[in-house]
Design an enzyme around this catalytic site. Structure first.
Site, PDB file in Angstrom:
ATOM      1  CE  LYS A 160     -18.751 -21.387  22.554  1.00 16.57           C
ATOM      2  NZ  LYS A 160     -18.463 -21.158  21.116  1.00 16.57           N
TER       3      LYS A 160
ATOM      4  CD  GLU B  31     -34.170 -15.230  23.602  1.00 16.57           C
ATOM      5  OE1 GLU B  31     -34.976 -15.712  22.782  1.00 16.57           O
ATOM      6  OE2 GLU B  31     -34.456 -14.315  24.378  1.00 16.57           O
TER       7      GLU B  31
ATOM      8  CB  CYS C 107     -34.191 -17.916  15.531  1.00 20.48           C
ATOM      9  SG  CYS C 107     -33.838 -16.265  16.118  1.00 20.48           S
TER      10      CYS C 107
ATOM     11  CD  GLU D 289     -34.039 -23.586  13.850  1.00 20.78           C
ATOM     12  OE1 GLU D 289     -33.343 -24.342  14.550  1.00 20.78           O
ATOM     13  OE2 GLU D 289     -34.190 -22.382  14.090  1.00 20.78           O
TER      14      GLU D 289
HETATM   15  P1  NAD Z   1     -25.658 -24.220  18.078  1.00 20.33           P
HETATM   16  O1  NAD Z   1     -26.617 -24.587  19.137  1.00 20.33           O
HETATM   17  O2  NAD Z   1     -25.005 -25.281  17.293  1.00 20.33           O
HETATM   18  O3  NAD Z   1     -24.451 -23.363  18.693  1.00 20.33           O
HETATM   19  C1  NAD Z   1     -24.714 -22.207  19.467  1.00 20.33           C
HETATM   20  C2  NAD Z   1     -23.521 -21.951  20.358  1.00 20.33           C
HETATM   21  O4  NAD Z   1     -23.428 -23.010  21.315  1.00 20.33           O
HETATM   22  C3  NAD Z   1     -22.175 -21.902  19.649  1.00 20.33           C
HETATM   23  O5  NAD Z   1     -21.397 -20.862  20.214  1.00 20.33           O
HETATM   24  C4  NAD Z   1     -21.568 -23.258  19.988  1.00 20.33           C
HETATM   25  O6  NAD Z   1     -20.156 -23.262  19.977  1.00 20.33           O
HETATM   26  C5  NAD Z   1     -22.100 -23.465  21.391  1.00 20.33           C
HETATM   27  N1  NAD Z   1     -22.114 -24.845  21.875  1.00 20.33           N
HETATM   28  C6  NAD Z   1     -22.189 -25.994  21.166  1.00 20.33           C
HETATM   29  N2  NAD Z   1     -22.161 -27.059  21.987  1.00 20.33           N
HETATM   30  C7  NAD Z   1     -22.078 -26.583  23.254  1.00 20.33           C
HETATM   31  C8  NAD Z   1     -22.023 -27.181  24.535  1.00 20.33           C
HETATM   32  N3  NAD Z   1     -22.051 -28.503  24.679  1.00 20.33           N
HETATM   33  N4  NAD Z   1     -21.944 -26.393  25.618  1.00 20.33           N
HETATM   34  C9  NAD Z   1     -21.929 -25.052  25.488  1.00 20.33           C
HETATM   35  N5  NAD Z   1     -21.964 -24.426  24.292  1.00 20.33           N
HETATM   36  C10 NAD Z   1     -22.045 -25.177  23.186  1.00 20.33           C
HETATM   37  O7  NAD Z   1     -26.431 -23.166  17.171  1.00 20.33           O
HETATM   38  P2  NAD Z   1     -25.902 -22.472  15.847  1.00 20.33           P
HETATM   39  O8  NAD Z   1     -25.891 -23.525  14.807  1.00 20.33           O
HETATM   40  O9  NAD Z   1     -24.669 -21.683  16.133  1.00 20.33           O
HETATM   41  O10 NAD Z   1     -27.065 -21.395  15.578  1.00 20.33           O
HETATM   42  C11 NAD Z   1     -28.230 -21.705  14.950  1.00 20.33           C
HETATM   43  C12 NAD Z   1     -29.336 -21.952  15.949  1.00 20.33           C
HETATM   44  O11 NAD Z   1     -29.491 -20.815  16.808  1.00 20.33           O
HETATM   45  C13 NAD Z   1     -30.683 -22.140  15.303  1.00 20.33           C
HETATM   46  O12 NAD Z   1     -31.371 -23.195  15.940  1.00 20.33           O
HETATM   47  C14 NAD Z   1     -31.398 -20.823  15.564  1.00 20.33           C
HETATM   48  O13 NAD Z   1     -32.790 -20.899  15.540  1.00 20.33           O
HETATM   49  C15 NAD Z   1     -30.865 -20.452  16.892  1.00 20.33           C
HETATM   50  N6  NAD Z   1     -30.981 -19.011  17.136  1.00 20.33           N
HETATM   51  C16 NAD Z   1     -31.944 -18.582  18.011  1.00 20.33           C
HETATM   52  C17 NAD Z   1     -32.088 -17.223  18.249  1.00 20.33           C
HETATM   53  C18 NAD Z   1     -33.131 -16.733  19.215  1.00 20.33           C
HETATM   54  O14 NAD Z   1     -33.089 -15.566  19.571  1.00 20.33           O
HETATM   55  N7  NAD Z   1     -34.058 -17.554  19.668  1.00 20.33           N
HETATM   56  C19 NAD Z   1     -31.263 -16.308  17.600  1.00 20.33           C
HETATM   57  C20 NAD Z   1     -30.304 -16.772  16.723  1.00 20.33           C
HETATM   58  C21 NAD Z   1     -30.167 -18.152  16.501  1.00 20.33           C
END
Ligand code: NAD
Length: 494
Positions: free
Chosen positions: A174, A249, A283, A382
């Site tokens: 997803k 992650e 990230c 962040e």
């Molecule tokens: P987010 O946590 O808002 O969303 C990530 C994903 O989770 C999206 O696909 C979203 O639709 C889904 N999601 C949201 N609520 C959910 C739920 N209740 N159940 C299941 N899925 C759900 O993150 P974002 O804003 O899309 O991305 C930014 C974040 O991602 C930052 O915190 C960044 O640091 C992190 N990130 C980490 C890495 C890593 O490798 N550690 C890499 C890229 C981004």
């Protein structure tokens, strides 16, 4: 190149059964595509397709799986330009970044896992007990449910899909609802490359609807999540109800430690590049510059001068350095954090939403905030934008302590020419990656993953197979004896 339907299930494109949703180009806020979102029933269909494909795919030889991945790498390379343009539009990336980083990185990762699929290591088969031969089988887990963020949509799809299917699992991915388009093309490429229908499925839907249903699904064996720490914890709690394996992650707040003996010019250039990559929506991006007091004023002045020279512009222009943030909501969040920081720190560069032509998009100026108090919002939380916080330190102990003064632990860098400081920073900074005299480069052969609030488990590299396989011990009796010596411990015969 645009996918006309918005779910990819069982090797077929189809519409979602949910609401329509506009994918916007954040450089203009104009629609790129209107998609129909997935509901729980679309997720059920995708999980069923992945389960149906599992027996055949998990029994394919490593060589057969490798051939599919190698063919997919070739197809990605052939479609590189189209993928770069689509990624640039849906995620607001400068085309140079999409062409030189996102797409080649994905092709290389795919080629790497094509090779790695043929080499799953374990202990040597042997007689660890004198009466038995032991061997290790490394087996796929089953159906993986993966959730990806919006910052590197194509690369995150690759990081989730590749190790999972190289190891013989099938997957339902997803992507983030605001950036689903290249993930759909990516999934379709695997069918063209020869993967059976159902090995790679994509559902494009919201987190609370499609994501939560996927995570809790009883026919999903493992959940792999990349995203924010808060949502990652919710995902873990949902997965716990059915006892699934979880790989997380999460976010980061990377320290960038500059010791007094560092090459200052290199540190200044490194800090600007590592802060601004992907408009700071990375990230591992540098977020906290921790700089020895003797060089702190020169570092701050140098970074401010270089940041001011960075060109914001249309994402399709190859001369543009910095693109917009991913959405208006995210732009408002970044701007709000910097506005609040005005009350407690010194904005030395940027700190504004640009006016003129760029005002129609979600742009934000490269921003340096100096003298950020330890423990303040900008120090702890962040931002995920083009914003660097800077603080001075007086001795090495303080530098390491400040580097570790975070709930996260994904990435860090140390800038020094002193070999003992290199050793100390490598050992004492608590993060999944510590760069020395650089900050950002990644490579398919090496693992990426966090400590502490940044999650656990590894993406990329052969280490990712630890997440996506079960280790099975097979122990075979060599004696053929009915009465075995160890039975005496359990019962004694008359
Ligand atoms: P987010 O946590 O808002 O969303 C990530 C994903 O989770 C999206 O696909 C979203 O639709 C889904 N999601 C949201 N609520 C959910 C739920 N209740 N159940 C299941 N899925 C759900 O993150 P974002 O804003 O899309 O991305 C930014 C974040 O991602 C930052 O915190 C960044 O640091 C992190 N990130 C980490 C890495 C890593 O490798 N550690 C890499 C890229 C981004």
């Amino acid at each position: 190149m645009l996918p006309p339907m918005h779910q990819y299930i069982g090797g077929q494109r189809r519409a979602g059964s949910g609401e329509p949703f506009d994918v916007l180009d954040p450089s203009t806020n104009e629609p790129v595509e209107s998609v129909t979102l997935a509901t729980a029933s679309d997720v059920d269909d995708a999980v069923a397709a992945a389960n149906a494909a599992y027996p055949q795919w998990s029994r394919a030889t490593p060589g057969e799986r490798s051939a599919v991945l190698a063919a997919a790498a070739q197809l990605i390379a052939e479609r590189a330009e189209d993928l770069a343009h689509l990624e640039s539009r849906q995620a607001g990336k400068p085309i140079r970044l999409a062409r030189e980083f996102d797409v080649p990185g994905t092709a290389d990762n795919t080629a790497f896992f094509g090779a790695a699929a043929r080499r799953l290591d374990g202990l040597a088969q042997g007689e660890y007990s004198a009466d038995h031969t032991s061997s290790i089988r490394r087996e796929p887990i089953g159906v993986v449910g993966s959730i990806a963020p919006w910052n590197y949509p194509l690369q995150m799809a690759a990081w989730k899909v590749l190790p999972a299917i190289a190891a013989g699992n099938t997957i339902v991915l997803k992507p983030a609802e605001i950036t689903p388009l290249t993930s759909l093309i990516f999934a379709e490429i695997f069918t063209e490359a020869g993967a059976p229908a159902g090995v790679v499925n994509v559902v494009t839907g919201t987190g609370p609807v499609a994501g939560a249903h996927l995570v809790g699904h009883r026919d999903v064996d493992m959940v792999s999540f990349t995203g924010s720490t808060g949502v990652g914890r919710q995902v873990m709690a949902t997965a716990a109800a059915s006892g699934k394996r979880v790989h997380l992650e999460l976010g980061g707040k990377a320290p960038f430690v500059v010791f007094e003996d560092a090459d200052l010019d290199a540190a200044i250039h490194g800090a600007v590049a590592a802060t601004l990559i992907n408009t700071g929506q990375d990230c591992t991006a540098a977020t906290r510059a921790i700089v020895h007091r003797s060089i702190y004023p020169d570092f701050v002045a140098g970074v401010a001068e270089l940041m001011a020279a960075v060109r914001l512009g249309p994402t399709g222009d190859p001369d543009t350095d910095l693109g917009p943030l991913s959405s208006q909501a995210h732009q408002a969040k970044v701007a709000g954090m910097v506005e609040r920081a005005r009350n407690y720190a010194a904005i030395r560069c940027g700190g504004k939403v640009p006016l003129g032509d760029l005002a129609k998009g979600c742009y934000y100026e490269p921003t340096l905030v100096a003298d950020v108090p330890i423990g303040s919002e900008l120090w702890k939380d962040e931002v995920f934008g083009p914003v660097l916080a800077a603080v001075p330190f007086d001795d090495d102990d303080e530098a390491i302590r400040l580097a570790n003064d975070t709930a996260y632990g994904l990435a860090a860098s140390a800038w020094t020419r002193d070999t003992y400081r290199v050793g100390r920073a490598s050992r004492e900074i608590r993060a999944g990656c510590v760069w020395i005299n650089d900050h950002i480069p990644i490579i398919s052969e090496m693992p990426h993953g966090g400590f502490r609030g940044s999650g656990f488990g590894k993406d990329m590299s052969a280490y990712s197979f630890e997440e996506y396989t079960n280790v099975k011990h097979v122990m075979e009796d060599l004696t053929g004896a009915a009465e075995k010596p160890w039975h005496r411990t359990i019962f004694t015969l008359p």
